[in-house]
Design a protein around this motif. Structure first.
Motif, short mmCIF file in Angstrom:
data_model
loop_
_atom_site.label_atom_id
_atom_site.label_comp_id
_atom_site.label_asym_id
_atom_site.label_seq_id
_atom_site.Cartn_x
_atom_site.Cartn_y
_atom_site.Cartn_z
N ASN A 1 26.81 -38.04 -10.66
CA ASN A 1 25.56 -37.55 -11.25
C ASN A 1 25.71 -36.13 -11.78
O ASN A 1 25.16 -35.77 -12.82
N TYR A 2 26.44 -35.32 -11.04
CA TYR A 2 26.62 -33.92 -11.41
C TYR A 2 27.47 -33.79 -12.67
O TYR A 2 27.08 -33.16 -13.65
N TRP A 3 28.64 -34.41 -12.67
CA TRP A 3 29.57 -34.27 -13.80
C TRP A 3 29.06 -35.00 -15.04
O TRP A 3 29.31 -34.55 -16.17
N ALA A 4 28.36 -36.10 -14.86
CA ALA A 4 27.87 -36.85 -16.01
C ALA A 4 26.88 -36.01 -16.81
O ALA A 4 26.85 -36.06 -18.05
N LEU A 5 26.06 -35.22 -16.12
CA LEU A 5 25.12 -34.37 -16.84
C LEU A 5 25.86 -33.28 -17.60
O LEU A 5 25.52 -32.95 -18.74
N LEU A 6 26.90 -32.73 -16.99
CA LEU A 6 27.67 -31.67 -17.66
C LEU A 6 28.41 -32.21 -18.88
O LEU A 6 28.50 -31.54 -19.90
N THR A 7 28.96 -33.42 -18.77
CA THR A 7 29.67 -33.99 -19.93
C THR A 7 28.71 -34.29 -21.07
O THR A 7 29.09 -34.19 -22.24
N HIS A 8 27.49 -34.65 -20.75
CA HIS A 8 26.52 -35.05 -21.77
C HIS A 8 25.71 -33.90 -22.34
O HIS A 8 25.08 -34.07 -23.39
N ILE A 9 25.69 -32.75 -21.64
CA ILE A 9 24.87 -31.65 -22.15
C ILE A 9 25.66 -30.33 -22.22
O ILE A 9 26.01 -29.88 -23.31
N GLU A 10 25.92 -29.74 -21.07
CA GLU A 10 26.50 -28.39 -21.03
C GLU A 10 27.80 -28.28 -21.83
O GLU A 10 28.03 -27.30 -22.54
N TYR A 11 28.64 -29.30 -21.75
CA TYR A 11 29.94 -29.24 -22.43
C TYR A 11 30.08 -30.36 -23.46
O TYR A 11 31.18 -30.89 -23.67
N TRP A 12 28.99 -30.71 -24.09
CA TRP A 12 29.01 -31.79 -25.07
C TRP A 12 29.98 -31.51 -26.22
O TRP A 12 30.76 -32.39 -26.59
N GLN A 13 29.93 -30.31 -26.76
CA GLN A 13 30.81 -30.01 -27.90
C GLN A 13 32.28 -30.09 -27.50
O GLN A 13 33.12 -30.62 -28.22
N PHE A 14 32.60 -29.56 -26.31
CA PHE A 14 33.97 -29.66 -25.81
C PHE A 14 34.38 -31.12 -25.65
O PHE A 14 35.48 -31.51 -26.06
N MET A 15 33.51 -31.92 -25.07
CA MET A 15 33.82 -33.33 -24.86
C MET A 15 34.03 -34.03 -26.19
O MET A 15 34.92 -34.88 -26.32
N ARG A 16 33.23 -33.68 -27.20
CA ARG A 16 33.39 -34.30 -28.51
C ARG A 16 34.74 -33.95 -29.13
O ARG A 16 35.33 -34.74 -29.86
N LYS B 1 28.81 -40.27 -31.03
CA LYS B 1 29.51 -39.68 -32.17
C LYS B 1 28.74 -38.51 -32.76
O LYS B 1 29.18 -37.89 -33.73
N SER B 2 27.62 -38.19 -32.15
CA SER B 2 26.77 -37.11 -32.65
C SER B 2 27.33 -35.74 -32.29
O SER B 2 27.88 -35.55 -31.20
N ASP B 3 27.18 -34.78 -33.19
CA ASP B 3 27.61 -33.41 -32.91
C ASP B 3 26.62 -32.68 -32.02
O ASP B 3 26.93 -31.62 -31.47
N GLU B 4 25.43 -33.21 -31.90
CA GLU B 4 24.40 -32.61 -31.05
C GLU B 4 24.25 -33.41 -29.76
O GLU B 4 24.40 -34.64 -29.76
N SER B 5 23.97 -32.72 -28.68
CA SER B 5 23.75 -33.39 -27.41
C SER B 5 22.39 -34.09 -27.41
O SER B 5 21.35 -33.45 -27.22
N TRP B 6 22.39 -35.38 -27.64
CA TRP B 6 21.15 -36.13 -27.71
C TRP B 6 20.43 -36.15 -26.36
O TRP B 6 19.21 -36.13 -26.29
N LEU B 7 21.20 -36.15 -25.27
CA LEU B 7 20.57 -36.12 -23.95
C LEU B 7 19.95 -34.74 -23.69
O LEU B 7 18.88 -34.64 -23.09
N GLY B 8 20.62 -33.70 -24.18
CA GLY B 8 20.08 -32.36 -24.05
C GLY B 8 18.74 -32.23 -24.76
O GLY B 8 17.79 -31.62 -24.26
N GLN B 9 18.67 -32.83 -25.94
CA GLN B 9 17.41 -32.81 -26.70
C GLN B 9 16.33 -33.58 -25.95
O GLN B 9 15.17 -33.14 -25.87
N GLU B 10 16.71 -34.72 -25.39
CA GLU B 10 15.75 -35.54 -24.65
C GLU B 10 15.21 -34.82 -23.42
O GLU B 10 14.01 -34.89 -23.11
N LEU B 11 16.10 -34.10 -22.72
CA LEU B 11 15.70 -33.42 -21.48
C LEU B 11 15.33 -31.96 -21.69
O LEU B 11 15.05 -31.24 -20.74
N SER B 12 15.34 -31.52 -22.96
CA SER B 12 15.01 -30.12 -23.31
C SER B 12 15.90 -29.12 -22.60
O SER B 12 15.45 -28.10 -22.06
#
Length: 258
Positions: free
Chosen positions: A81-96, A26-37
């Motif tokens: 593995n590929y799409w899961a990373l994109l949903t959690h980081i690159e396009y997090w705002q779109f997914m939200r 429910k976070s507006d920020e990509s928590w996984l992106g922060q974790e993986l820098s």
């Protein structure tokens, strides 16, 4: 094309801890992106312009993501593995915006598995890969409008899902495009008043029965070895007989699909 790829152990960890991480989704920020820098950039510029009808931009977004990842090899296009990373980081705002878990119907954990990872329907339900595959299965650069079939597919969300999730159709582009020609023909017949407007249920039944027809006829003669003329003749006979059987013709006039 981004080279991001989620390590499998991390994928298993994330997928196994969905219930624990529900609030993070429910976070507006990509928590996984922060974790993986890794900083999200929405490189395909996906958007949601109508929060009351979140599917309104699906066609535009499908074209955008396909254009951005047009050279994506099938090994990655079908890789969780590929799409899961994109949903959690690159396009997090779109997914939200497109798939907020606050509006999930039913089990939120199952919702996240389906839209942010690969659920039971695999790549065809993931919030991003579904868009890419919509175009991959329909794009035809030889046509005046290469996205003609994509547009036909996405006229109805239920039909889109029903079509690409059909294992036979999604693996046979000749049969898939034959189905789109049927839908195009039916649409034209409705516009000129030759047949009644098909209801949503009738359209879904049409896709289901057409898919069954392709499956059955494919046992005898494979669609991918038919010439264009032969495919046209088979489709003309089938769709006119089908429309007559369900009683939607306003006149007795029947035409060729193409």
């Amino acid at each position: 094309m981004p080279k991001l790829y989620l390590e499998h152990n991390k994928l298993l960890e994330l997928k196994g801890n969905i219930q624990t991480n529900l609030e993070l989704y429910k976070s507006d920020e990509s928590w996984l992106g922060q974790e993986l820098s890794v900083t999200p950039s929405n490189s395909a510029q996906l958007k949601v312009t109508d929060l009351k009808k979140r599917s309104a931009d699906d066609l535009d977004n499908a074209i955008r993501i396909y254009t951005c990842y047009k050279d994506l090899p099938y090994t990655l296009a079908s890789d969780q593995n590929y799409w899961a990373l994109l949903t959690h980081i690159e396009y997090w705002q779109f997914m939200r915006e497109r798939w907020p878990i606050e509006e999930a119907q039913g089990d939120p954990e199952k919702f996240i598995k389906t839209r942010y990872f690969f659920g039971q329907k695999g790549m065809y339900r993931n919030g991003l890969s579904r868009l890419w595959w919509y175009v991959e299965l329909t794009y035809d650069e030889a046509m005046a409008d290469p996205y003609k079939y994509t547009k036909l597919l996405l006229e109805d969300q239920d039909l889109a899902g029903q079509t690409i999730e059909n294992k036979y159709l999604s693996r046979n582009k000749v049969a898939m495009r034959a189905l789109f020609e049927i839908l195009d023909y039916v649409g034209k017949q409705q516009k000129v008043g030759a047949i009644q407007i098909l209801t949503g249920k009738q359209r879904r039944n049409l896709v289901r029965d057409a898919a069954q027809y392709f499956n059955l006829s494919g046992v005898v003669e494979m669609w991918d070895i038919l010439s264009s003329k032969e495919a046209q003749e088979k489709l003309t006979l089938w769709v006119n007989a089908y429309l007559k059987e369900i009683g939607v013709y306003i006149s007795s006039t029947t035409q060729k699909i193409f």
